[in-house]
Design an enzyme around this catalytic site. Structure first.
Site, short mmCIF file in Angstrom:
data_model
loop_
_atom_site.label_atom_id
_atom_site.label_comp_id
_atom_site.label_asym_id
_atom_site.label_seq_id
_atom_site.Cartn_x
_atom_site.Cartn_y
_atom_site.Cartn_z
N GLY A 93 -3.91 2.09 1.92
CA GLY A 93 -5.48 1.61 2.85
C GLY A 93 -5.21 1.87 4.09
O GLY A 93 -6.41 1.45 5.54
N ARG A 180 4.54 11.97 7.09
CA ARG A 180 5.38 12.21 5.70
C ARG A 180 5.33 13.18 5.43
O ARG A 180 4.30 13.55 5.51
CB ARG A 180 6.28 11.07 5.05
CG ARG A 180 4.75 10.80 4.35
CD ARG A 180 5.18 9.80 2.80
NE ARG A 180 5.14 8.41 3.96
CZ ARG A 180 4.29 7.39 3.62
NH1 ARG A 180 3.14 7.74 2.97
NH2 ARG A 180 4.23 6.33 3.96
N ASP A 255 2.96 0.95 -6.86
CA ASP A 255 2.14 1.88 -6.39
C ASP A 255 3.16 2.04 -5.02
O ASP A 255 2.99 3.25 -4.40
CB ASP A 255 1.13 0.61 -5.60
CG ASP A 255 1.46 -0.34 -4.81
OD1 ASP A 255 1.80 -1.61 -5.31
OD2 ASP A 255 1.86 -0.29 -3.67
#
Length: 471
Positions: A93, A180, A255
């Site tokens: 998102g 990342r 998740d």
């Protein structure tokens, strides 16, 4: 001879499954791009340390594609249990998969973003990240890597010039986009989504992709069962590493569990000051579901959800046996990692277990500072006196540790400094306050240097195979 520099080796493996696991998206057009953190140590491993700051900003702030890698970002699709409630309305998102490459060990690596703009899964969110959130992730990943935890690494932080409004910190606040670097973004929730939608063929393709690119194995008829067993072992080691580091992730939803057993996505994390099983990181975790002492239980629960998803294409009894590999792997990893952080050479399984049991009992009974304990007892000999170690509660530990020899690295200068390098919430807030109030990044830079020095003193972990070892 000097080591040969790593050349950037682009990859596009995700395109094998992108038709059912991802959606093409565009990055937000930020008003500014001010480079605040570049991880050249990590960049060296993927051949990007030679980038100029201008080129770095173009790739990791403006998201110009890396040469030969993905031509456009991909927002990944997944479902997941969030605090044990199934949610089919999630996915990337406020982030996306920006690119892939191979590191110096040949591992497939992902560049994933946080705060890069809205996607089809943003719902009511703005797709942004606060600068404070980015600073906190730098500190979390650096500290975890130093303490031997398999983790993603904060690769880049760029301030973006937008003013964000948040309910849990003073607003408006500064914004950032973070990149990342880690060994894949395939989550337990990625499999749950396919199982829920009844997409059996795609589920089999995802299993095959995961085995091939993360574990160097072929699919075969027992592929789902083998994958689950591998994930069980990797996540068990991750859970044990959390305990040894005194780390509380805070949000161990399905998740947020990577199938390679590499921790990532740090929100309300904390390092526990003491060995307190009830210590929580998230203010909204009122039941203590993800408390320090319940993290292995939480990760195991998520692993069971992966087994349920894979039951669409594999035998349930065989999957149950694969899940059962978690417990022994966790117990073995706890012993191994505790001895590693204590800095002693293992003797035999019985003595090793007795030592760890005595150590944990003493830490729980006395609630002595966790980081100070490991610093004071490095190598199995008491280096600094403390009233906490003098009483009867530490007597069994003293007896159990006496036969153990120290590892070779106890002479590192770090062990002669006045006290340990820690990362508790007050210091996190102090570091941020200097940035927020004075735009002074000195404290953050100094802390990263101190953390890396501590990591060098501990030495690298050797029990993580090349599919999970982040550092």
């Amino acid at each position: 001879m000097a080591a040969t520099p790593q050349a950037f080796t682009p990859a596009r493996a995700i395109e094998e499954i992108a038709d059912f696991i991802a959606d093409p998206v565009e990055a937000a057009d930020f008003p500014e791009a001010r480079l605040r953190f570049r991880n050249d140590r990590a960049a060296t491993e993927v051949g990007l340390d030679g980038l100029t700051d201008e080129a770095w900003i173009e790739h990791f702030g403006r998201f110009v594609p890396l040469p030969g890698s993905l031509p456009h970002p991909l927002a990944l699709r997944y479902h997941g249990h969030q605090f044990r409630v199934y949610n089919p309305d999630i996915g990337d998102g406020r982030g996306f998969l920006f690119g892939q490459c191979r590191d110096l060990n040949g591992r497939l690596m992902d560049f994933g973003t946080k705060g890069s703009g809205t996607t089809p899964y943003s719902r009511f969110g703005d797709g942004r990240l606060t600068l404070k959130g980015a600073v906190r992730e730098i500190l979390a990943t650096e500290m975890l890597e130093a303490l031997g935890v398999p983790t993603s690494r904060t690769f880049s932080v760029i301030e973006t010039g937008e003013k964000l409004h948040r309910g849990d910190e003073p607003s408006p606040t500064r914004s950032a986009v973070l990149v990342r670097l880690n060994h894949g973004h395939i989550r337990i929730g990625s499999f749950q989504r396919l199982a829920t939608l009844g997409q059996r063929a795609e589920l089999e393709r995802l299993v095959a992709y995961s085995l091939k690119h993360y574990f160097d194995e072929h699919m075969g008829g027992d592929g789902p069962v083998r994958l689950l067993g591998l994930v069980a072992e990797r996540t068990a080691r991750m859970a044990a590493a959390f305990m040894t580091a005194g780390f509380v992730h805070g949000v161990l939803n399905s998740d947020n569990i990577n199938i390679t057993g590499e921790s990532f996505d740090y929100g309300p994390w904390r390092f526990a000051p003491t060995f307190d099983a009830g210590f929580t990181a998230a203010y909204f975790d009122s039941s203590g579901l993800y408390a320090f002492g319940r993290q292995a239980e939480a990760i195991h629960w998520d692993l069971v959800q992966l087994a349920i998803a894979l039951a669409e294409i594999a035998d349930s009894d065989a999957l149950a046996e694969a899940v059962d590999r978690f417990g022994p792997a966790y117990r073995n990893a706890i012993v191994d990692r505790m001895l590693w952080r204590l800095g002693v050479v293992p003797i035999d399984n019985g003595s090793n277990v007795v030592l760890v049991q005595a150590m944990e009992a003493a830490l729980v009974a006395t609630q002595c500072p966790l980081d100070e304990f490991f610093f004071d007892w490095r190598g199995g000999d008491l280096r600094r006196e403390s009233p906490a170690y003098a009483g009867d509660k530490f007597a069994p530990f003293r007896v159990a540790v006496a036969p153990f020899a120290p590892v070779a690295d106890t002479g590192h200068p770090y062990w002669s400094q006045p006290g340990p390098c820690s990362m508790h919430i007050d210091e996190v807030e102090d570091i941020w306050a200097q940035i927020a109030d004075c735009d002074d990044w000195t404290a953050l830079e100094t802390k990263v240097t101190e953390i890396r020095r501590m990591g060098a003193a501990h030495g690298l972990r050797h029990d993580n195979d090349k599919s999970t070892n982040a550092g």
